[in-house]
Design a protein around this motif. Structure first.
Motif, short mmCIF file in Angstrom:
data_model
loop_
_atom_site.label_atom_id
_atom_site.label_comp_id
_atom_site.label_asym_id
_atom_site.label_seq_id
_atom_site.Cartn_x
_atom_site.Cartn_y
_atom_site.Cartn_z
N PRO A 91 0.83 -1.22 0.00
CA PRO A 91 0.00 0.00 0.00
C PRO A 91 0.86 1.26 0.00
O PRO A 91 1.13 1.85 1.05
CB PRO A 91 -0.82 -0.14 1.28
CG PRO A 91 0.07 -0.91 2.20
CD PRO A 91 0.81 -1.88 1.33
N LEU A 92 1.24 1.72 -1.15
CA LEU A 92 2.20 2.82 -1.27
C LEU A 92 1.69 4.14 -0.73
O LEU A 92 2.49 5.04 -0.43
CB LEU A 92 2.62 2.98 -2.73
CG LEU A 92 3.39 1.80 -3.34
CD1 LEU A 92 3.62 2.04 -4.83
CD2 LEU A 92 4.71 1.56 -2.63
N THR A 93 0.39 4.31 -0.59
CA THR A 93 -0.13 5.57 -0.05
C THR A 93 -0.05 5.60 1.48
O THR A 93 -0.36 6.63 2.09
CB THR A 93 -1.59 5.81 -0.47
OG1 THR A 93 -2.38 4.69 -0.06
CG2 THR A 93 -1.68 6.02 -1.98
N ARG A 94 0.37 4.50 2.09
CA ARG A 94 0.46 4.41 3.55
C ARG A 94 1.87 3.95 3.93
O ARG A 94 2.10 2.76 4.13
CB ARG A 94 -0.61 3.46 4.10
CG ARG A 94 -2.03 3.85 3.69
CD ARG A 94 -3.09 3.02 4.38
NE ARG A 94 -3.10 1.62 3.98
CZ ARG A 94 -3.69 1.14 2.90
NH1 ARG A 94 -4.31 1.97 2.07
NH2 ARG A 94 -3.68 -0.15 2.63
N GLU A 129 2.53 1.37 6.73
CA GLU A 129 2.09 0.02 6.37
C GLU A 129 2.98 -0.56 5.28
O GLU A 129 3.26 -1.77 5.26
CB GLU A 129 0.63 0.05 5.91
CG GLU A 129 0.00 -1.32 5.79
CD GLU A 129 -1.47 -1.26 5.42
OE1 GLU A 129 -1.96 -2.26 4.85
OE2 GLU A 129 -2.11 -0.24 5.68
N THR A 130 3.45 0.29 4.38
CA THR A 130 4.40 -0.16 3.36
C THR A 130 5.64 -0.75 4.01
O THR A 130 6.14 -1.81 3.60
CB THR A 130 4.81 1.01 2.44
OG1 THR A 130 3.68 1.38 1.63
CG2 THR A 130 5.95 0.63 1.53
N ALA A 131 6.17 -0.07 5.03
CA ALA A 131 7.36 -0.55 5.72
C ALA A 131 7.12 -1.92 6.34
O ALA A 131 7.97 -2.82 6.25
CB ALA A 131 7.78 0.45 6.80
N GLU A 132 5.95 -2.09 6.96
CA GLU A 132 5.61 -3.38 7.56
C GLU A 132 5.49 -4.47 6.50
O GLU A 132 5.96 -5.60 6.69
CB GLU A 132 4.31 -3.27 8.35
CG GLU A 132 4.39 -2.35 9.55
CD GLU A 132 3.04 -2.10 10.19
OE1 GLU A 132 2.03 -2.65 9.66
OE2 GLU A 132 2.97 -1.38 11.20
N ALA A 133 4.86 -4.14 5.36
CA ALA A 133 4.68 -5.12 4.29
C ALA A 133 6.02 -5.51 3.68
O ALA A 133 6.25 -6.69 3.37
CB ALA A 133 3.75 -4.56 3.21
N ILE A 134 6.89 -4.53 3.49
CA ILE A 134 8.22 -4.82 2.95
C ILE A 134 8.96 -5.77 3.87
O ILE A 134 9.58 -6.75 3.42
CB ILE A 134 9.01 -3.52 2.74
CG1 ILE A 134 8.45 -2.74 1.54
CG2 ILE A 134 10.50 -3.83 2.52
CD1 ILE A 134 9.07 -1.36 1.36
N GLU A 135 8.91 -5.49 5.16
CA GLU A 135 9.61 -6.35 6.12
C GLU A 135 9.08 -7.79 6.06
O GLU A 135 9.85 -8.75 6.10
CB GLU A 135 9.44 -5.80 7.53
CG GLU A 135 10.18 -6.61 8.59
CD GLU A 135 10.04 -6.03 9.99
OE1 GLU A 135 10.63 -6.61 10.92
OE2 GLU A 135 9.33 -5.02 10.14
N ARG A 136 7.77 -7.92 5.90
CA ARG A 136 7.16 -9.25 5.85
C ARG A 136 7.50 -9.96 4.54
O ARG A 136 7.94 -11.11 4.54
CB ARG A 136 5.64 -9.12 6.01
CG ARG A 136 4.91 -10.46 6.01
CD ARG A 136 3.45 -10.28 6.37
NE ARG A 136 2.67 -9.59 5.34
CZ ARG A 136 2.26 -8.34 5.42
NH1 ARG A 136 2.56 -7.59 6.48
NH2 ARG A 136 1.53 -7.79 4.46
#
Length: 275
Positions: free
Chosen positions: A81-84, A87-94
């Motif tokens: 979710p690039l607009t957030r 949340e992007t950081a969390e998704a990248i880490e996962r």
């Protein structure tokens, strides 16, 4: 290694694809690895880059599961979710824990706002991709989209950006500008790459010829050089105009005057960082 740098799978029974309707004809069905595998074997393609076709975690998770189950999928370009940015950081880490997660794409050409990709939250998130060593696929359709490639590539010079489908030139109408000048400007930035893909569906589906496509491919070769060009089928979308074997054969022939080893494999392998 011969690499198809751009293909899709989707399952209408599982995922949600707002853009995919019955009016899309042959595309309106489920496409799985079993449908593509014999085509790859017949064309002599060794590996593929599997690219998202829906802006959802659900589809990204499904694509990574397919990559786990099928060795020919060498890399996955998913969605976050690039607009957030948080949340992007969390998704990248996962997702970065998955060995085949290599990049991100968002269907920016479906966004009502033509400036979606250069809003500050998205640019911040793209910086996070760069820090993580992930790539960004840009699916552009409007001239404005291609202008924004320059903006985001300048903002993040360490972010590897690839323009999908040569930014969808208007082959059917044989239009040249502003596409040609914009491609030249984008290619001037060393972190911008492009895919020779999706061209048959920008031509007349029923009566396209190789010569319709040639000027656009030749210009891309001059602008980027083979070291920043990669070839992709855009299967199954390409089925609107041609079968897999035809697309791959035509693409290979159009690249006959350049270093095909790079465009047909090595550039994609380096860009997406897989063996």
């Amino acid at each position: 290694m011969i690499v198809d740098a751009h293909q899709h799978f989707w399952d209408l029974g599982i995922g949600s694809y707002p853009w995919l309707t019955p009016e899309h004809g042959v595309l309106y069905r489920t496409y799985r690895p079993a449908d593509l595998a014999p085509e790859l074997a017949a064309a002599g393609v060794d590996a593929t880059v599997l690219v998202q076709a829906a802006d959802s975690y659900e589809e990204t998770d499904a694509l990574l599961a397919l990559a786990d189950a099928h060795d020919f999928v060498a890399a996955v370009v998913g969605w976050v979710p690039l607009t957030r940015p948080d949340e992007t950081a969390e998704a990248i880490e996962r997702y970065a824990r998955h060995p085949k997660f290599r990049g991100v794409r968002h269907l920016i050409h479906d966004e009502p706002d033509p400036d979606w990709v250069v809003q500050e939250t998205v640019l911040e998130s793209l910086g996070l991709l760069a820090e993580a060593g992930l790539t960004f696929d840009v699916v552009s359709q409007l001239p404005r989209h291609l202008d924004h490639v320059v903006t985001l590539a300048e903002r993040h010079p360490t972010l590897r950006v690839v323009v999908d489908h040569l930014s969808k030139p208007r082959v059917r109408e044989h239009l040249w500008e502003p596409w040609a000048s914009q491609i030249t400007r984008a290619a001037a930035l060393p972190n911008v790459y492009a895919k020779v893909s999706g061209l048959v569906t920008e031509a007349d589906h029923e009566s396209w010829t190789v010569e319709d496509l040639r000027p656009y491919v030749d210009h891309a070769v001059r602008a980027f050089g083979p070291e920043r060009l990669m070839a992709g089928s855009d299967w199954p979308v390409a089925l609107l105009a041609a079968d897999y074997g035809t697309v791959w054969q035509v693409t290979s022939s159009l690249l006959g005057g350049t270093d095909r080893e790079l465009v047909l494999g090595e550039t994609a392998r380096r860009f997406y960082a897989f063996e």
